[in-house]
Design an enzyme around this catalytic site. Sequence first.
Site, short mmCIF file in Angstrom:
data_model
loop_
_atom_site.label_atom_id
_atom_site.label_comp_id
_atom_site.label_asym_id
_atom_site.label_seq_id
_atom_site.Cartn_x
_atom_site.Cartn_y
_atom_site.Cartn_z
N ARG A 76 -6.11 10.25 0.12
CA ARG A 76 -5.80 10.79 -1.21
C ARG A 76 -7.07 10.99 -2.03
O ARG A 76 -7.21 11.98 -2.74
CB ARG A 76 -4.81 9.87 -1.93
CG ARG A 76 -3.38 10.07 -1.44
CD ARG A 76 -2.40 9.07 -2.05
NE ARG A 76 -2.55 7.75 -1.48
CZ ARG A 76 -2.66 6.63 -2.17
NH1 ARG A 76 -2.65 6.67 -3.49
NH2 ARG A 76 -2.80 5.47 -1.56
N HIS B 32 0.87 -1.18 0.00
CA HIS B 32 0.00 0.00 0.00
C HIS B 32 0.90 1.23 0.00
O HIS B 32 1.84 1.30 0.80
CB HIS B 32 -0.89 -0.02 1.25
CG HIS B 32 -2.02 0.95 1.22
ND1 HIS B 32 -1.83 2.31 1.30
CD2 HIS B 32 -3.35 0.77 1.12
CE1 HIS B 32 -3.01 2.92 1.24
NE2 HIS B 32 -3.95 2.00 1.13
O1 MEZ Z 1 -9.13 -1.99 -0.41
C1 MEZ Z 1 -8.30 -1.58 0.39
O2 MEZ Z 1 -7.19 -2.10 0.52
C2 MEZ Z 1 -8.61 -0.39 1.20
C3 MEZ Z 1 -10.00 0.01 1.25
C4 MEZ Z 1 -7.61 0.24 1.78
C5 MEZ Z 1 -7.58 1.67 2.12
O3 MEZ Z 1 -6.67 2.35 1.66
O4 MEZ Z 1 -8.44 2.15 2.82
#
Ligand code: MEZ
Length: 565
Positions: free
Chosen positions: A353, A333
């Site tokens: 974001r 992420h």
């Molecule tokens: O789908 C995801 O991983 C999610 C909703 C994560 C996020 O950034 O909130």
Amino acid sequence: MRVERSNKNQEDPYLPRMRESIEKVEATREERIDQEVEPLDPKTRDKVLNEFHPDYIESAFREVNVGPNAGEMMPKELVDLLEAYPKYDPSEVNLAKVEKEVDVLIIGGGGAGNIAAYWAVQEGLDPSDILIATKLRNGDSNSVMSQGGVQAADREEDSPVQHYLDIMGGGHYANKPDLVETLVRDAPKMIEWHEDLGVIYDKDGDGAMKELHGGGTSRKRLHSAKDYTGLEIVRVVRDEVRNMAIPVKEFAPAVELLTDADGTVTGALLFNMETDKYSVVKAKSVILATGGFGRLHIQDFPTTNHYGATADGLILGYRAGANMLDMDTVQYHPTGAAYPQQIMGLLVTEKVRSSGAYPVNSEGEFFTFNLEPRDVEASMLIRECRDVEHGGRDNGVETPGGITGVWLDTPMIDMKHGEGTFEKNLEYIYRLYTRFGIDPTEDPILVYPTLHYQNGGIEIDNDGHTAVEGLLAAGEVEGGVHGKNRLMGNSIMDYNVFGRRAGIAAARRAKGESEWGEVSLEHVERYVDKLRESDVDMQKRSPMLIPDYRGERTQGRTLDLLDPS
Ligand code: MEZ
């Protein structure tokens, strides 16, 4: 109520050199606020991925030598668990002593597991003929930690076709097309189901669903419950499971599947973590819903994942003969917390974001569009932080712990949408930071990619069946939907759509079986023979069950990396 910014009375939580960089960010904010940043063109995206995404570091992967995916490259940390001997002690296991016979055994108590249980009852099973067996408490899962939203194409200007194209593009067209089609077609119905059950989604004043963009989406289709969307959905579904009195066995992970002479899955061997005793559960259908593998800390990354995300379902399913897809990619992420150290690696939702904040470098400059697909956005952050000698731009900000990150310019949100917007829509993130004296409506926060999701997993068909008779899979443990890179908000929809379908299919299968099958560990013995042939170190054992943080390892980084000296 607004939390008093604690650093007004206390020491600045940022070091003087970090504060100097924040001053640069503040100095450019006014002129940046209306500035448009273009997404990268496809060629540049590929180049950035190749040069900076951790999936392209060949030395971090190793070929699997045994099992259905032999010959494929996967992260070393996963291969170590696949090529490992079983954990159970044969002298403690008595397969003749069956603790329970159920129609459907669901292994895992996250979103997929609870949703499967709910729908198995809708399909006509008596709740008492189902068992959810879970490693920790029912609900402890990545499902509840998913913050920013869930994708469903339910607006006039959108369509499942558009959603389909976004998922395929995000996944580099490696996705299984029929699974993607199933997901996008079912998605709007799942949102309606949530609303019927009482999930509280964010709405406009006129009652219309508030929907936002996520990275790589061509339409606004992210439905959210502030920044605890997964928690809200699982809260409601888990209540239903409790009201239906579906039995749940907690602190009881499955350590092996059980099979008959034909290799059909007929139950599981559970381990009681409180008494250290094994028990045998026979089942007419078994659903793996064990989640992902973030706690393997692949390439030493910290993770957003919950404590139990240790790939157990992959190991069990693989030993029983289930093949996996797309295990050569891992999702990082883009915005994990890089500072303060106590929250390193925790998720800073993409919704920050989506709501208008941009990543900004140490000089206060934009360096990327804020909503690239996840793998590209993560690579852009890594490029910005990496030193010039290693091909990067050396524009990161170093923390006292020796981690480098970039600013996520959170004050932009209230500047764009009005005071109070951040606190109202991003309550969790607001609380997470104010606890450490950082007010994200006044100061930017420091972020760096963190291990977030297992893009691939056990191959399933549209109803969650795996290649092994009697075994189904749902949620993060299964693969094929997301190809080589999942887009935001499709994991929640994945565990909903395929949790429901697996629950229904497992119930149907169970209704067609009059008797329970024989239970054996023969498939494990056969797997062990192959490990011996490959000279695998006898000390290696799996499933992991619980990550080991004793010794050098902290949340994904070794202690020497954290040493500020
Ligand atoms: O789908 C995801 O991983 C999610 C909703 C994560 C996020 O950034 O909130």
